[in-house]
Design a protein around this motif. Structure first.
Motif, PDB file in Angstrom:
ATOM      1  N   VAL A   1     -15.377   1.700   3.543  1.00 37.34           N
ATOM      2  CA  VAL A   1     -14.830   2.940   2.982  1.00 37.34           C
ATOM      3  C   VAL A   1     -13.339   3.043   3.268  1.00 37.34           C
ATOM      4  N   PHE A   2     -12.937   2.656   4.476  1.00 35.37           N
ATOM      5  CA  PHE A   2     -11.523   2.701   4.854  1.00 35.37           C
ATOM      6  C   PHE A   2     -10.694   1.809   3.931  1.00 35.37           C
ATOM      7  N   GLY A   3     -11.212   0.609   3.643  1.00 34.88           N
ATOM      8  CA  GLY A   3     -10.509  -0.285   2.728  1.00 34.88           C
ATOM      9  C   GLY A   3     -10.522   0.231   1.301  1.00 34.88           C
ATOM     10  N   TYR A   4     -11.653   0.791   0.859  1.00 34.13           N
ATOM     11  CA  TYR A   4     -11.756   1.313  -0.510  1.00 34.13           C
ATOM     12  C   TYR A   4     -10.783   2.464  -0.742  1.00 34.13           C
ATOM     13  N   LEU A   5     -10.624   3.321   0.263  1.00 33.60           N
ATOM     14  CA  LEU A   5      -9.717   4.469   0.124  1.00 33.60           C
ATOM     15  C   LEU A   5      -8.247   4.070   0.213  1.00 33.60           C
ATOM     16  N   GLY A   6      -7.968   2.835   0.614  1.00 26.75           N
ATOM     17  CA  GLY A   6      -6.585   2.366   0.680  1.00 26.75           C
ATOM     18  C   GLY A   6      -5.952   2.464   2.044  1.00 26.75           C
ATOM     19  N   GLY A   7      -6.737   2.847   3.050  1.00 26.81           N
ATOM     20  CA  GLY A   7      -6.170   2.956   4.397  1.00 26.81           C
ATOM     21  C   GLY A   7      -5.692   1.622   4.923  1.00 26.81           C
ATOM     22  N   GLN A   8      -6.485   0.556   4.655  1.00 22.69           N
ATOM     23  CA  GLN A   8      -6.090  -0.777   5.105  1.00 22.69           C
ATOM     24  C   GLN A   8      -4.775  -1.202   4.453  1.00 22.69           C
ATOM     25  N   GLY A   9      -4.600  -0.896   3.181  1.00 15.65           N
ATOM     26  CA  GLY A   9      -3.362  -1.258   2.490  1.00 15.65           C
ATOM     27  C   GLY A   9      -2.157  -0.543   3.059  1.00 15.65           C
ATOM     28  N   VAL A  10      -2.326   0.727   3.427  1.00 13.06           N
ATOM     29  CA  VAL A  10      -1.215   1.475   4.026  1.00 13.06           C
ATOM     30  C   VAL A  10      -0.789   0.840   5.336  1.00 13.06           C
ATOM     31  N   VAL A  11      -1.785   0.468   6.168  1.00 14.59           N
ATOM     32  CA  VAL A  11      -1.467  -0.157   7.453  1.00 14.59           C
ATOM     33  C   VAL A  11      -0.760  -1.492   7.238  1.00 14.59           C
ATOM     34  N   GLU A  12      -1.273  -2.298   6.299  1.00 19.22           N
ATOM     35  CA  GLU A  12      -0.664  -3.598   6.030  1.00 19.22           C
ATOM     36  C   GLU A  12       0.778  -3.450   5.564  1.00 19.22           C
ATOM     37  N   GLU A  13       1.026  -2.555   4.622  1.00 16.78           N
ATOM     38  CA  GLU A  13       2.380  -2.369   4.109  1.00 16.78           C
ATOM     39  C   GLU A  13       3.320  -1.881   5.200  1.00 16.78           C
ATOM     40  N   PHE A  14       2.811  -1.018   6.081  1.00 19.29           N
ATOM     41  CA  PHE A  14       3.648  -0.531   7.175  1.00 19.29           C
ATOM     42  C   PHE A  14       4.042  -1.665   8.111  1.00 19.29           C
ATOM     43  N   VAL A  15       3.058  -2.497   8.471  1.00 22.89           N
ATOM     44  CA  VAL A  15       3.352  -3.612   9.383  1.00 22.89           C
ATOM     45  C   VAL A  15       4.293  -4.612   8.720  1.00 22.89           C
TER      46      VAL A  15
ATOM     47  N   LEU B   1       7.978  -3.786   8.882  1.00 24.49           N
ATOM     48  CA  LEU B   1       8.665  -3.908  10.163  1.00 24.49           C
ATOM     49  C   LEU B   1       9.325  -5.280  10.275  1.00 24.49           C
ATOM     50  N   PRO B   2      10.450  -5.365  10.983  1.00 27.92           N
ATOM     51  CA  PRO B   2      11.126  -6.665  11.152  1.00 27.92           C
ATOM     52  C   PRO B   2      10.419  -7.513  12.210  1.00 27.92           C
ATOM     53  N   LEU B   3       9.264  -8.067  11.850  1.00 27.80           N
ATOM     54  CA  LEU B   3       8.450  -8.808  12.806  1.00 27.80           C
ATOM     55  C   LEU B   3       8.403 -10.285  12.451  1.00 27.80           C
ATOM     56  N   ASN B   4       8.444 -11.130  13.471  1.00 27.43           N
ATOM     57  CA  ASN B   4       8.107 -12.532  13.301  1.00 27.43           C
ATOM     58  C   ASN B   4       6.755 -12.768  13.969  1.00 27.43           C
ATOM     59  N   THR B   5       6.342 -14.013  14.053  1.00 23.82           N
ATOM     60  CA  THR B   5       5.016 -14.293  14.607  1.00 23.82           C
ATOM     61  C   THR B   5       4.896 -13.805  16.041  1.00 23.82           C
ATOM     62  N   PHE B   6       5.917 -14.072  16.841  1.00 22.71           N
ATOM     63  CA  PHE B   6       5.859 -13.680  18.249  1.00 22.71           C
ATOM     64  C   PHE B   6       5.797 -12.162  18.403  1.00 22.71           C
ATOM     65  N   THR B   7       6.667 -11.442  17.709  1.00 27.96           N
ATOM     66  CA  THR B   7       6.688  -9.992  17.863  1.00 27.96           C
ATOM     67  C   THR B   7       5.431  -9.346  17.283  1.00 27.96           C
ATOM     68  N   PHE B   8       4.870  -9.958  16.209  1.00 21.60           N
ATOM     69  CA  PHE B   8       3.608  -9.437  15.687  1.00 21.60           C
ATOM     70  C   PHE B   8       2.488  -9.602  16.710  1.00 21.60           C
TER      71      PHE B   8
ATOM     72  N   PRO C   1      -6.488  -9.087   8.297  1.00 29.09           N
ATOM     73  CA  PRO C   1      -5.838  -9.468   7.037  1.00 29.09           C
ATOM     74  C   PRO C   1      -4.357  -9.798   7.191  1.00 29.09           C
ATOM     75  N   LEU C   2      -3.758  -9.399   8.307  1.00 26.20           N
ATOM     76  CA  LEU C   2      -2.334  -9.647   8.510  1.00 26.20           C
ATOM     77  C   LEU C   2      -2.049 -11.019   9.128  1.00 26.20           C
ATOM     78  N   LEU C   3      -3.086 -11.694   9.611  1.00 25.87           N
ATOM     79  CA  LEU C   3      -2.867 -12.951  10.333  1.00 25.87           C
ATOM     80  C   LEU C   3      -2.244 -14.013   9.440  1.00 25.87           C
ATOM     81  N   ASP C   4      -2.688 -14.102   8.185  1.00 27.37           N
ATOM     82  CA  ASP C   4      -2.133 -15.111   7.271  1.00 27.37           C
ATOM     83  C   ASP C   4      -0.643 -14.884   7.028  1.00 27.37           C
ATOM     84  N   ASN C   5      -0.223 -13.629   6.985  1.00 26.47           N
ATOM     85  CA  ASN C   5       1.188 -13.323   6.730  1.00 26.47           C
ATOM     86  C   ASN C   5       2.097 -13.845   7.840  1.00 26.47           C
TER      87      ASN C   5
END
Length: 470
Positions: free
Chosen positions: A303-317, A320-327, A357-361
């Protein structure tokens, strides 16, 4: 009217609020998922409930959970831990901090037989804690040793936590076991090294045992090890060896371990129908909790993914100016902080899927990420204010032992966990060497492929259409 994404974020925040109030986790997950799912998708959410419940209950990955839990409960109730501790205590009598060393070694070995933290901490609190206090050990050191040693079952295979992570992340449980084996032994070794070191530097906090207590004939020590240490070690080696070498799936090896634990209890003349009945009841209760937890988390995350909550979290992360180490630093820091108010089960089934879902990025291997999480979650049992290991110990400790002393005793071991995580990140071969050596680039040996969860595990980012029920 709130947007779907706002509904999803509200769902997550309300879940945290109700959990902190003490509501049951599994049913809170289901209630939140059904309520917000009904707001977002209408009656279809009830189809989702049926489908996800069936998917969890028919999962091959989770079959090994009740079998490993049963194995642990049978061993626990056969008084094998008492025999093991006495044998290791005699064997380590001349080592500085011998009681602490024997306690940690017992916990490490027993953790491979049962991943039930509460059981190990409680039993060692009844067995080893009074022995250390009688020997003049500092309360804080004795408390930290038992709490930290009891938590090793989260990391050392066959860990229930690794099974749940594998089911959630779509990672082979076999490879997870291989990857976590060396880090688990490393952490246990660092605990033991710390106990010996503090006993040498500050002998007043861990006095040596009197000469008459350590003057045990070698033959008696050898006999104690052969009759107490060796049988359990052989059982564990057979179970883990069968899994890692591809001779059996985790479920088949767990069944073999369950049978072996019954035979071991019979050999020690500690097997009764009453103890078997109690072990079955406790296994059913624990397994039901795990399964309903997964049902709730599956509905909640869908339900969280269907409502778009997961997408909001992904876009927010991603913004951010993150590389692998900082992530990785951010993710582990969040999990570390979540370990203060929450238990590891909530972190695994709710918050870890947000990161997956963010690990591949960021080019992070989910296998490596899972072992770091297993290390990190040691702290969820040791760090206040929840620190369940501390409260387990307080429940069986003498009245003069304060919870504040137990918390202080856990702090050095939390630093050791963080140091181990740093070592693993700097030297990733600690995690990757064994699975790469055993399996190369495969997801596991041929004999265990059937126990690897399907790609994507139990999480779904989008669910625009629900197929009709068959």
């Amino acid at each position: 009217m709130m947007s779907d994404a706002a509904l999803g974020l509200t769902q997550l925040l309300l879940f945290l609020f109700f959990i902190l109030l003490g509501f049951p986790i599994a049913f809170t997950l289901m209630a939140m998922g059904l309520f917000f799912g009904y707001l977002g998708m209408g009656d279809r959410v009830f189809d989702l409930l049926i489908q996800r419940t069936y998917a969890v209950m028919s999962s091959d990955v989770l079959i090994s959970v009740p079998l490993f839990v049963f194995m642990g409960y049978v061993i626990e109730r056969a008084n094998i831990l008492d025999r093991l501790f006495r044998a290791l205590q005699m064997a380590s009598g001349n080592i500085p901090g011998s009681l602490a060393v024997a306690t940690l070694a017992t916990c490490a070995l027993f953790a491979t037989a049962t991943g039930i933290v509460g059981a190990v901490v409680t039993l060692m609190g009844l067995l080893a804690f009074p022995a250390m206090l009688r020997a003049g050990y500092d309360v804080k050191l004795a408390s930290g040793v038992i709490c930290a040693g009891g938590c090793l079952g989260i990391l050392i295979p066959p860990s229930i936590m690794l099974i749940l992570y594998g089911a959630t992340a779509g990672v082979s449980v076999v490879q997870l076991y291989a990857a976590a084996f060396i880090p688990g032994l490393t952490l246990a070794g660092l605990y033991i090294a710390y106990a010996i070191g503090i006993a040498i530097v500050k002998p007043e906090v861990a006095p040596r045992l009197p000469p008459d207590a350590v003057a045990v004939p070698f033959g008696k020590i050898l006999w104690a090890l052969l009759t107490s240490f060796l049988p359990l070690a052989l059982l564990i080696a057979m179970v883990l060896g069968a899994i890692l070498l591809g001779l059996a799936t985790p479920s088949e090896a767990a069944a073999m371990g369950s049978l072996g634990s019954i035979l071991l209890a019979i050999t020690y003349r500690a097997f009764t129908f009453g103890k078997l009945k109690e072990s079955v009841f406790l296994t059913a209760r624990t397994s039901a909790m795990v399964c309903w937890l997964f049902v709730g988390s599956y509905i909640f995350s869908s339900v969280f993914g269907y409502l778009g909550g997961q997408g909001v979290v992904e876009e927010f992360v991603k913004s951010l100016p993150l590389n692998t180490f900082t992530f990785m630093l951010l993710a582990q820091a969040i999990i570390f902080v979540l370990g203060w108010p929450l238990e590891w089960t909530e972190i695994i089934v709710i918050f870890v899927p947000i990161f997956l879902p963010l690990l591949d990025n960021f080019g992070v291997d989910p296998l490596f990420f899972g072992v770091l999480i297993a290390l990190n979650l040691q702290t969820s049992f040791l760090s206040p204010p929840v620190a369940m290991a501390a409260f387990y110990l307080k429940g069986v400790a003498p009245k003069h032992v304060r919870i504040e002393d137990i918390f202080r005793g856990c702090m050095p071991f939390i630093f050791i966990v963080v140091f181990t995580m740093l070592m693993v990140y700097i030297f990733p071969a600690i995690v990757t060497w064994l699975p790469e050596t055993l399996y190369g680039g495969q997801s596991g040996p041929p004999a265990v492929q059937m126990d690897a969860p399907p790609s994507g595990g139990f999480q779904e980012e989008e669910m625009p259409e629900l197929p009709p029920l068959q």
